[in-house]
Every structure is written in structure tokens, then in C-alpha cells.
Scaffold this active site. Structure first.
Site, mmCIF file in Angstrom:
data_model
loop_
_atom_site.group_PDB
_atom_site.id
_atom_site.type_symbol
_atom_site.label_atom_id
_atom_site.label_comp_id
_atom_site.label_asym_id
_atom_site.label_seq_id
_atom_site.Cartn_x
_atom_site.Cartn_y
_atom_site.Cartn_z
ATOM 1 N N TYR A 236 0.789 -1.232 0.000
ATOM 2 C CA TYR A 236 0.000 0.000 0.000
ATOM 3 C C TYR A 236 0.823 1.285 0.000
ATOM 4 O O TYR A 236 0.267 2.365 0.020
ATOM 5 C CB TYR A 236 -0.997 0.040 1.161
ATOM 6 N N LYS A 324 -11.045 3.936 12.819
ATOM 7 C CA LYS A 324 -11.190 2.603 13.412
ATOM 8 C C LYS A 324 -12.658 2.192 13.560
ATOM 9 O O LYS A 324 -13.508 3.024 13.875
ATOM 10 C CB LYS A 324 -10.545 2.587 14.804
HETATM 11 S S1 IVH Z 1 -0.353 3.459 5.258
HETATM 12 C C1 IVH Z 1 2.933 6.438 6.342
HETATM 13 N N1 IVH Z 1 -2.341 1.891 4.598
HETATM 14 O O1 IVH Z 1 -1.697 0.187 10.001
HETATM 15 C C2 IVH Z 1 1.725 5.592 6.529
HETATM 16 N N2 IVH Z 1 -1.180 1.406 6.613
HETATM 17 O O2 IVH Z 1 -1.971 1.720 12.430
HETATM 18 C C3 IVH Z 1 1.982 4.151 6.289
HETATM 19 N N3 IVH Z 1 -1.987 -0.576 7.798
HETATM 20 O O3 IVH Z 1 1.721 0.977 10.305
HETATM 21 C C4 IVH Z 1 0.830 3.308 6.532
HETATM 22 N N4 IVH Z 1 -3.561 -1.108 6.362
HETATM 23 O O4 IVH Z 1 1.034 -1.338 9.355
HETATM 24 C C5 IVH Z 1 -1.397 2.153 5.502
HETATM 25 N N5 IVH Z 1 -4.094 0.607 3.870
HETATM 26 C C6 IVH Z 1 -3.151 0.843 4.756
HETATM 27 C C7 IVH Z 1 -2.964 0.010 5.896
HETATM 28 C C8 IVH Z 1 -1.970 0.346 6.804
HETATM 29 C C9 IVH Z 1 -2.952 -1.439 7.494
HETATM 30 C C10 IVH Z 1 -1.176 -0.662 9.015
HETATM 31 C C11 IVH Z 1 0.283 -0.282 8.851
HETATM 32 C C12 IVH Z 1 0.448 0.916 9.743
HETATM 33 C C13 IVH Z 1 -0.618 0.678 10.760
HETATM 34 C C14 IVH Z 1 -1.006 1.951 11.489
#
Ligand code: IVH
Length: 691
Positions: A236, A324
């Protein structure tokens, strides 16, 4: 602590509360990110973080050294080689309500000076509950993979992921010379159930949920085990990249798919908060029919230039947010209330439940926090209770379902004596916890103290679980940490014990031998002094340098008028309450005897100063902004300055290095000229940024 209580806190109480909360957050970070065994729900964690933020906002000058906001995830576990991320791997801020979402959009428009009538688009994507991973490709070939770790350094899991079908070892051309692909490793719900069934047949403990199963499977030191697990991957985002990135998140997704990755679908391009909320509700309705667990949705500013301008606030990007879902709930019967005794003697109640499935996970225990919580919710054994979990292992009890029922049992009476040693358990005035007064004679406390001593962030000795420590303690083989270092004397006796065996004893003794040299901060932490967590132990180690200097100073600080006491309390983040616990520890002869004996058996290394980070022309400078800048909002300018190491002040003083004056600068510019402070116009300011 309710929010309104903060207003009546004194400075020292606030400092202590901030330290406590920071420590607690750090502990939960380790449990979640490193050990894959969270103790509290995501919602409870978020609430704790929010409380911490509220208090820190009131007392910004009391910010603990180990500020959770400046750290992502948890310190690294050992066992894997460490790899530095070229660009840090960040986390996401959370939104829980519709207002949080509309504010997120409004905040971005304000930051960018983006007029209401100009369109601003977002990509909305599912938020997968797994563990994040960064993949390095060179000339199209997979050359490395790393976990997020603490955000800056991850664990090298290349061997564990290169067998995963979703992770191409070669990208489809064309591709940049070097690039990092970021995404989530996860396990489908059906595969998770199958995996647990197989584990139970093998006599292994089942995983609590798909996230833990994925994390536990990837972080196997033996990659052949990972290879057998049904791991999947969605991409992603990009990390570092040797060529220009696609101009939007939308284009990036298309590019990622063209290179050969699977995307997290369905995703949707949204133009306003209503579109975002519509997607949120749509995904909420689809949630249970998706093959994998999602815990919310993520909104990302679509335009890459806008993303770059927005940048980051400590641990998360300003341009994205996770919205969330509400925690999942279920009803079940509470069959018993057990009491656990911790290292400091705290009695913690735990609810035993009739097993029930909540969001695909079987739950049989829930935390009850403390005795007031039980009384407040009037929870009784035999009650039907509503429980809630959000991706966690130990869920929470929200309340009793039929509190009016005439057939209910009696109110729960919290024990006044320790269930383990029978000593009186007392509650100090104003404290939520009841503590066993058994001290050194209480086996539960002794065992927990020893377990703390050998824990990962302390002496890090493997092979000493609760059962073993209890056995060693009961048989008088290990009564204090000192005895661990004399344990080889009993090697023969140990090998004869049931369930120990030659191999495991040799391994344990070798693990102990391997820890005879220890860094001062770990040593201080290992002692388990109340309130002295990892961060405070580091502060002390940094300040005093060697164990000898520290010990001498702690004894000298006994006298409240002494320079040593003043010095101790003047250490940033250490207040009178922490000082009191430290000094109290040194007043007990049995503690100092143990310290003497340990110093004869282990080498305590003096504290090593970390190396200095790189600098920019603005590092250490104090800047004041005034007037209107046309190219960026005040917030953006301030964020830029801070990210380059400058301090931004509100008013001009002789300590100011630069005044950046936009249009219509008023009296501040005059004052700066009088004080001889350098005044920069907008063009000069942009010049510095470019340099
Ligand atoms: S973007 C700079 N997109 O959720 C931002 N993260 O709670 C990078 N995650 O650390 C993250 N689905 O491990 C992004 N569609 C998505 C995601 C996602 C799950 C996770 C990821 C992140 C965490 C934050």
C-alpha cells in the site's frame, strides 16, 4: 484518572503520572509489537494514549524522556539481524468519530491554505490487521525485507518472506533501480482457524487472533517454519525510491499492481468527508464477509505534492489517518474471579469466562483492572456480562447484562490477604491498587521479581518461565537474582529434575553465563525498583555514568538537604516521587547486599553516549514567525523549521536567531531590528529551506 482530575494535579504529581503512563504505554508497545501478546484492547490502548496526550498538553515541559509520541512500535527483540530503514516506517493517527474525520480534512485544508472551493481528493482503503513490512528491491530483484521494529530499525526477515507467494522475487519491468515497497503481512481468517486447529493437535498454544498468528509466524528464527504458514501480503505504500514517485496515491496503487503485487481492495477515490464516511459505513457492512480481518479504514491525501508538504508529526503522517471500527462485543457468563500477584505485590483481578467467540476469536479471560472497577460495575461471579475486544487477547468487561436479576450471587469481596502467601494486602490512601505486604516472603512477588530480572529488557536470560522460577525458588536454589549466577553449582541436581533434562539445563546455564556483562541502564532496570522503568533507568545511567557513582549518589541523596538530593531531583524527568522510591530502595540493607553480591558476579558497563545525529543550517536555532506567508501556512512553516532541528518561539527575545517576517509583519519586526535579530523575508526563508 478522569480528565478533569488533571486540573488539580501539582507539577510533581503530573510528572509522576506522565512517567507512569509513558512506562505503561511502552510496556504495552512491547507486548503488542514484540511479543505478539497484547494485554489490553486497542481501544483501551488508544484511551491511555489520549489521556497521556491530554496531560502532556497541559504540562509540555514535563514530557518524559521516553515520550511515546516520538517512538513508533517497540524496541527490537533480539534474534534477528537489525536493518536500518532508509525512510522511517511510521504509524497512523486514529480517528474514532465522524467529527474526527471532518476535522482531519479541515486541518489539512488549513495547513495547506487550500481554499474550500478547490477540490482535495483522498484514497480510502481497508486497514488490514497484520504486521507491516518493508521490501527492498534492487534492479527489480528482492534483496531484503524488514519488520517495522521501532520505526527506524527493523528486523531482517528476508529469509522468512521470500517464500511467500504474494511477494514477487522479481518485479515486472519497468522499475526504478532501487525501491522499498511497504505493505502488510497477514493471515486470512479461514487459514487462521486451520492453523490453530493444527497447533492444538500438536499440543501447542493456539494464537489469539490472525494478527498475532501472522506476527508469530513471520518472526520465526527458523524460516522453514514461516514457509509453512499461510502468510499473505498486500502492498500500500512506497518507502525510499531512486526515481520520482507516481503523482498520486491512486497512480501509486496502479503502479504497485503493475509491478506484481496484490492491493488492499476495495479502495475508493473520495472528494469530501461525506464520501469518506460513506466508504467507512460500506466497509463496516462488508467487514464480516471479507476473508481477512480489518480493524478500520485508512484515508490518504491523494496528491503526492500535497502529501510531501503535509509531512509528519512525530510518529505519523499528517496526510493520512486510520478510522477505526468500533470494538466487537459478545455476552457470556463470568465463572470466577482470580487474583494475580505482581512483582510489586499488586493484586490484579482477572475474570474467568465461559468461552465465547468475539469477532472470530475464542475468549475465556478478561481483565478487571482493580477492585474499584469491580465495585463500580458491580460485577459478581455467575453474572452474564458483556465483553468487548478489538484485536486483543485479554478483552474487557463492559458491564453486567441483567443486574436486576433476583438470583444473582453476592457482591464480590476483594481479598484482604495475598492469595499466594497469606500476608495482609493493603491499599494506600488514594491508590487504586491493593498490595501484598509479604515482601520478601511472598513467593508470587519473589517469582515476579526474578522474572523481571531475567526479562528481555533487563538481563534477557531465556529459559526461565514462571513455572521454572517458582520451582527454583521453592526449592531454595534461587532466592535472589544473585543465586542465578551461582546456579552452575547445582547443574547436576538440576539435570535430575523432572522435565528439565541435560540439554535444557546446559542451555540455561549458558544463557546465564552469556549475560555476565551488562550495560548500566539494563542493570538498573533489572533491579525492579518501583517507578524505575526502562526510560528512567536510562536517564539515571546517562546521568551517573557508572554503577559506583550512581550508588554513592543514591546513598548521599538520603539527606533531603544534600547536594546529591538536589542533583537527583534536578535530572530532567525525575521528580520527588521517583527520588523517594529510589532512595527508599537504597535504605534497605537487603537491597544493597544484593547489589554488592551482584557486582562481584557481573561486569556492569559504564553508560555509552549515543553518537550525534546529522545537522542542518537550522539545527539548534530559535526562530519566530510573524506576518502572513503566501507559500505556506504558519503551521507548515513551523513544522518545517522543527523538522530541521530549530526551536520555534512565540516572541522575539535576545535569544532569537531569526525572525521570519511575512506580509504585514507588525511590532515583532520592529523589536527584532532593535535587538539586532536577523530578519528574513519569505524569499530568504524559502532559500534556507532549499539549502
Ligand atoms: S499506510 C505512512 N495503509 O496500520 C503511513 N497502513 O496503524 C503508512 N496498515 O503501520 C501506513 N492497512 O502497518 C497504511 N491501507 C493501509 C494500511 C496500513 C494497514 C497498518 C500499517 C500501519 C498501521 C497503522
Amino acid at each position: 484518572m478522569p480528565r478533569d482530575l488533571f486540573s488539580i494535579l501539582s507539577e510533581s504529581e503530573a510528572a509522576a503520572a506522565l512517567q507512569d503512563m509513558a512506562r505503561e504505554i511502552a510496556r504495552h508497545d512491547v507486548l503488542y509489537h514484540q511479543k505478539d501478546v497484547p494485554e489490553i484492547s486497542d481501544a483501551a490502548y488508544d484511551a491511555l494514549l489520549q489521556k497521556y496526550r491530554d496531560l502532556r498538553a497541559r504540562f509540555p515541559h514535563l514530557k518524559p524522556a521516553d515520550d511515546p509520541e516520538e517512538r513508533v512500535g517497540a524496541p527490537l527483540a533480539s534474534g534477528f539481524a537489525k536493518v536500518a530503514h532508509d525512510l522511517p516506517m511510521l504509524s497512523l493517527a486514529n480517528a474514532f468519530t465522524e467529527t474526527d474525520v471532518t476535522e482531519f480534512v479541515a486541518r489539512i485544508r488549513r495547513f495547506l491554505n487550500w481554499p474550500d472551493e478547490s477540490p482535495l481528493s483522498f484514497m480510502a482503503e481497508p486497514k488490514i490487521d497484520g504486521l507491516s513490512c518493508s521490501l527492498r528491491y534492487e534492479k527489480g530483484a528482492l534483496v531484503g525485507a524488514a519488520t517495522r521494529g521501532d520505526g527506524r530499525m527493523g528486523e531482517n526477515i528476508t529469509a522468512n518472506v521470500c517464500t511467500m507467494a504474494d511477494i514477487p522475487t522479481q518485479l515486472n519491468a519497468p522499475f526504478p533501480d532501487r525501491l522499498d515497497i511497504r505493505g502488510e503481512i497477514y493471515i486470512n481468517r479461514a487459514d487462521f482457524i486451520g492453523l490453530n486447529r493444527a497447533r492444538e493437535i500438536e499440543g501447542e498454544l493456539p494464537f489469539a487472533n490472525p494478527r498475532n498468528a501472522a506476527a508469530g509466524s513471520v518472526r520465526q528464527l527458523d524460516p522453514t517454519i514461516s514457509a509453512k504458514r499461510p502468510l499473505r501480503f498486500f502492498a500500500y505504500a512506497l518507502g525510499a525510491c531512486s526515481e520520482a514517485m507516481p503523482e498520486s496515491q491512486h497512480a501509486l496503487r496502479a503502479q504497485i499492481a503493475a509491478w506484481g503485487f496484490r492491493l488492499n481492495e476495495p479502495a475508493r477515490l473520495c472528494m469530501n468527508p461525506d464520501d469518506l464516511l460513506d466508504f467507512y459505513h460500506f466497509m463496516g457492512s462488508q467487514r464480516h464477509s471479507l476473508p481477512f480481518d480489518i480493524d478500520g479504514v485508512v484515508y490518504k491525501v491523494n496528491d503526492r505534492v500535497a502529501q510531501e508538504r503535509l509531512g509528519f508529526v512525530s510518529r505519523s503522517p499528517r496526510w493520512a489517518i486510520a478510522h477505526k471500527f468500533e470494538a466487537e462485543q459478545a455476552e457470556t457468563r463470568l465463572t470466577a474471579i482470580g487474583i494475580q500477584v505482581g512483582r510489586t505485590g499488586a493484586l490484579t483481578p482477572v475474570a474467568e469466562l465461559e468461552p465465547v467467540t468475539v469477532g472470530g476469536v475464542v475468549v475465556s479471560r478478561a481483565t478487571l483492572h482493580n477492585e474499584d472497577e469491580i465495585a463500580r460495575k458491580d460485577i459478581r461471579v455467575g453474572d452474564f456480562v458483556r465483553i468487548q475486544r478489538a484485536g486483543d487477547v485479554i478483552p474487557q468487561i463492559i458491564g453486567v447484562i441483567d443486574a436486576q436479576s433476583p438470583t444473582r450471587g453476592d457482591p464480590f469481596v476483594f481479598p484482604t490477604h495475598c492469595p499466594d502467601c497469606g500476608s495482609l494486602a493493603l491499599r494506600e490512601e488514594g491508590m487504586a491498587v491493593r498490595r501484598c505486604t509479604g515482601g520478601l516472603i511472598c513467593p508470587a512477588q519473589a517469582v515476579e521479581r526474578l522474572r523481571h530480572f531475567v526479562s528481555r529488557l533487563a538481563f534477557n536470560i531465556e529459559g526461565l518461565g514462571e513455572e521454572r522460577v517458582r520451582e527454583l525458588w521453592q526449592d531454595n536454589l534461587v532466592r535472589s537474582p544473585v543465586d542465578l549466577f551461582d546456579l552452575q553449582r547445582h547443574a547436576a541436581a538440576l539435570q535430575k529434575r523432572e522435565g528439565w533434562g541435560e540439554k535444557s539445563v546446559t542451555k540455561l546455564l549458558a544463557a546465564i553465563e552469556g549475560r555476565r556483562v551488562i550495560a548500566l541502564d539494563r542493570f538498573i532496570y533489572a533491579l525492579g525498583i518501583p517507578q524505575i522503568g526502562e526510560a528512567t533507568a536510562k536517564l539515571l545511567a546517562r546521568h551517573y555514568g557508572t554503577c559506583g557513582t550512581w550508588r554513592t549518589a543514591m546513598h548521599a541523596a538520603d539527606n533531603p538537604e544534600s547536594p546529591a538530593r538536589r542533583e537527583l531531583e534536578s535530572i530532567d524527568q525525575i521528580g520527588p516521587l521517583i527520588a523517594r522510591d529510589l532512595i527508599g530502595f537504597f535504605q534497605e540493607a537487603h537491597n544493597t547486599d544484593i547489589l554488592d553480591a551482584l557486582e562481584q558476579r557481573v561486569t556492569i558497563q559504564p553508560y555509552e553516549k549515543p553518537t550525534v545525529e546529522s545537522t542542518s543550517p537550522l539545527t539548534g536555532k530559535t526562530i519566530v514567525f510573524t506576518g502572513t506567508l503566501t507559500g505556506m501556512s504558519r503551521a507548515e512553516a513551523k513544522a518545517k523549521a522543527e523538522s530541521l532541528g530549530a526551536k520555534v518561539a512565540a516572541s522575539v527575545s535576545p535569544k532569537t536567531d531569526y525572525l521570519v517576517a511575512g506580509a504585514d509583519a507588525g511590532s515583532k519586526a520592529d523589536k527584532a531590528r532593535i535587538l539586532g535579530v536577523e530578519v528574513l523575508d519569505e524569499a530568504a526563508w524559502l532559500g534556507i529551506l532549499e539549502s
